[in-house]
Motif scaffolding. Structure first.
Motif, PDB file in Angstrom:
ATOM      1  N   ILE A   1      41.822 -59.230  93.079  1.00 24.74           N
ATOM      2  CA  ILE A   1      42.260 -60.435  93.366  1.00 24.74           C
ATOM      3  C   ILE A   1      41.006 -61.175  93.445  1.00 24.74           C
ATOM      4  N   LEU A   2      40.694 -60.317  94.687  1.00 22.56           N
ATOM      5  CA  LEU A   2      38.998 -60.774  94.738  1.00 22.56           C
ATOM      6  C   LEU A   2      37.841 -60.375  93.983  1.00 22.56           C
ATOM      7  N   GLY A   3      38.504 -59.629  92.389  1.00 23.83           N
ATOM      8  CA  GLY A   3      37.031 -59.023  91.973  1.00 23.83           C
ATOM      9  C   GLY A   3      37.660 -60.124  90.739  1.00 23.83           C
TER      10      GLY A   3
ATOM     11  N   ARG B   1      40.443 -68.546  94.935  1.00 26.90           N
ATOM     12  CA  ARG B   1      40.374 -67.843  96.336  1.00 26.90           C
ATOM     13  C   ARG B   1      38.490 -68.016  96.314  1.00 26.90           C
ATOM     14  N   PRO B   2      37.960 -67.690  97.739  1.00 28.50           N
ATOM     15  CA  PRO B   2      36.640 -67.782  97.842  1.00 28.50           C
ATOM     16  C   PRO B   2      36.316 -66.100  97.107  1.00 28.50           C
ATOM     17  N   SER B   3      34.967 -66.145  97.138  1.00 28.62           N
ATOM     18  CA  SER B   3      34.921 -64.983  95.876  1.00 28.62           C
ATOM     19  C   SER B   3      33.808 -64.303  96.556  1.00 28.62           C
ATOM     20  N   LEU B   4      33.966 -62.652  96.698  1.00 28.49           N
ATOM     21  CA  LEU B   4      32.703 -62.387  97.470  1.00 28.49           C
ATOM     22  C   LEU B   4      31.313 -61.441  96.486  1.00 28.49           C
ATOM     23  N   ALA B   5      30.159 -61.851  97.100  1.00 29.02           N
ATOM     24  CA  ALA B   5      29.359 -61.312  96.652  1.00 29.02           C
ATOM     25  C   ALA B   5      29.052 -60.100  95.683  1.00 29.02           C
ATOM     26  N   ARG B   6      28.668 -59.703  94.356  1.00 28.79           N
ATOM     27  CA  ARG B   6      29.598 -58.382  93.714  1.00 28.79           C
ATOM     28  C   ARG B   6      28.999 -57.007  94.479  1.00 28.79           C
ATOM     29  N   PRO B   7      28.279 -57.411  94.980  1.00 30.65           N
ATOM     30  CA  PRO B   7      27.071 -56.038  95.796  1.00 30.65           C
ATOM     31  C   PRO B   7      28.118 -55.733  96.505  1.00 30.65           C
ATOM     32  N   VAL B   8      29.021 -56.794  97.797  1.00 24.76           N
ATOM     33  CA  VAL B   8      29.925 -56.630  98.735  1.00 24.76           C
ATOM     34  C   VAL B   8      30.741 -56.128  97.960  1.00 24.76           C
TER      35      VAL B   8
ATOM     36  N   ILE C   1      33.114 -52.369  99.343  1.00 19.68           N
ATOM     37  CA  ILE C   1      34.188 -52.758  99.866  1.00 19.68           C
ATOM     38  C   ILE C   1      35.099 -51.392  99.389  1.00 19.68           C
ATOM     39  N   SER C   2      34.797 -51.472  97.709  1.00 20.79           N
ATOM     40  CA  SER C   2      35.500 -50.949  96.852  1.00 20.79           C
ATOM     41  C   SER C   2      35.637 -49.134  96.685  1.00 20.79           C
ATOM     42  N   ALA C   3      34.012 -48.712  96.863  1.00 14.79           N
ATOM     43  CA  ALA C   3      33.378 -47.961  96.447  1.00 14.79           C
ATOM     44  C   ALA C   3      34.647 -46.986  98.470  1.00 14.79           C
ATOM     45  N   LEU C   4      34.112 -47.457  99.074  1.00 19.75           N
ATOM     46  CA  LEU C   4      34.512 -47.114 100.720  1.00 19.75           C
ATOM     47  C   LEU C   4      36.135 -46.801 100.248  1.00 19.75           C
ATOM     48  N   HIS C   5      36.942 -47.603 100.196  1.00 20.22           N
ATOM     49  CA  HIS C   5      38.957 -47.937 100.187  1.00 20.22           C
ATOM     50  C   HIS C   5      38.580 -46.362  99.174  1.00 20.22           C
ATOM     51  N   ASN C   6      38.004 -46.460  98.012  1.00 21.84           N
ATOM     52  CA  ASN C   6      38.815 -45.223  96.687  1.00 21.84           C
ATOM     53  C   ASN C   6      37.587 -43.937  97.622  1.00 21.84           C
ATOM     54  N   LEU C   7      37.175 -43.826  98.171  1.00 23.20           N
ATOM     55  CA  LEU C   7      36.051 -42.884  98.841  1.00 23.20           C
ATOM     56  C   LEU C   7      37.792 -42.162  99.975  1.00 23.20           C
ATOM     57  N   PHE C   8      38.252 -43.174 100.712  1.00 17.36           N
ATOM     58  CA  PHE C   8      38.684 -43.302 102.035  1.00 17.36           C
ATOM     59  C   PHE C   8      40.164 -42.368 101.060  1.00 17.36           C
ATOM     60  N   LEU C   9      40.786 -43.162 100.092  1.00 17.00           N
ATOM     61  CA  LEU C   9      41.722 -42.456  99.545  1.00 17.00           C
ATOM     62  C   LEU C   9      41.794 -41.086  98.858  1.00 17.00           C
TER      63      LEU C   9
END
Length: 282
Positions: free
Chosen positions: A152-154, A73-80, A84-92
């Motif tokens: 998965i991305l992490g 899988r393509p790996s995302l930069a850890r800060p990115v 994304i995780s922070a926004l997802h968790n805040l939204f939920l």
């Protein structure tokens, strides 16, 4: 025939809450808004309400989860990824709180007594505020598929357990069945589930922000308490169903009962493996 204690408790709490000065404002926002008050679930017409949509959504989730977990899988930069995780968790966290509050206000505004809350009359139509929040709850379970993608991305494959995939796929089906069949007591389960998810996603959000709360075990404990409370609610529904003229959505209740039994077993096993004294001392 009535169940002791709970009807009196419901009436007392409802009377106390509706007298509060903030209640009319919440009622206007979360119950009497035209989109909420006039909501009606029409199978195949309401967005995402068809059985075909449900089947394709769950199959795609399971298929993509399996494929992505097996291929490079393509790996995302850890800060990115953290952003994304922070926004997802805040939204939920926010959405779960709004759903719990909206459904609770709808209960106090629309439901006349405890028996009606637990046992909707037969041929109840899935319309109005309670089922609006049930519909939003169903859609939120599709949004929660993002949990799996972030794992998965992490490259946190240890977290991608059978319990995780089973829970995420089946809870969408359960939510759909509940709204589609106008299942009795679904609003009570919604409130307890969303309350637990506020705590759970708040924990995930804090971890994403670099804070490690000491109450990780409490998240799983809350989930187990939620399952046991669901059994209590289901038992009361069965009582009213068999001692009265029947409750709406009783067949879907049977499906949910089997599902929650399986979840209780899996979560109990997870709890024992991760928090038992033997594990701590290992």
């Amino acid at each position: 025939m009535e169940i002791p204690f709970f009807p009196t408790l419901f009436t007392t709490v409802r009377s106390l809450v509706v007298r509060q000065p903030f209640f009319p404002t919440l009622e206007d926002l979360l119950v009497n808004h035209p989109k909420i008050l006039g909501f009606s679930w029409n199978n195949g017409q309401t967005p995402a309400s068809s059985q075909r949509f449900l089947a394709l959504t769950v199959l795609c989730y399971i298929s993509f989860t399996f494929i992505l977990s097996q291929v490079s899988r393509p790996s995302l930069a850890r800060p990115v990824l953290k952003s994304i995780s922070a926004l997802h968790n805040l939204f939920l966290v926010t959405l779960s709180f709004i759903m719990a509050l909206g459904c609770l206000v709808s209960i106090f505004s629309q439901v006349p007594n405890f028996k009606t809350l637990v046992c909707f009359p037969k041929r109840t139509s899935p319309s109005g505020p309670l089922f609006f929040w049930g519909y939003i709850f169903y859609l939120s379970k599709i949004v929660e598929f993002m949990d799996t993608l972030l794992i998965i991305l992490g490259n946190s494959m240890k977290r991608l357990s059978f319990l995780h995939v089973y829970h995420h796929s089946m809870v969408v089906i359960m939510s759909y069945v509940c709204v589609n069949s106008a299942q009795s007591s679904f609003s009570m389960v919604l409130v307890t589930n969303c309350t637990v998810h506020v705590v759970m996603y708040a924990y995930y959000l804090m971890c994403t922000l670099g804070v490690r709360p000491k109450w990780k075990k409490m998240v799983t404990d809350f989930q187990l308490v939620q399952f046991w409370s669901s059994f209590l609610i289901m038992a009361m529904l069965a009582f009213y169903h068999f001692t009265g003229s029947g409750c709406s959505g009783f067949l879907s209740w049977c499906f949910n009962a089997a599902f929650i039994v399986s979840l209780l077993f899996l979560f109990s096993d997870f709890h024992a493996k991760n928090y038992s004294p033997k594990v701590k001392n290992a």
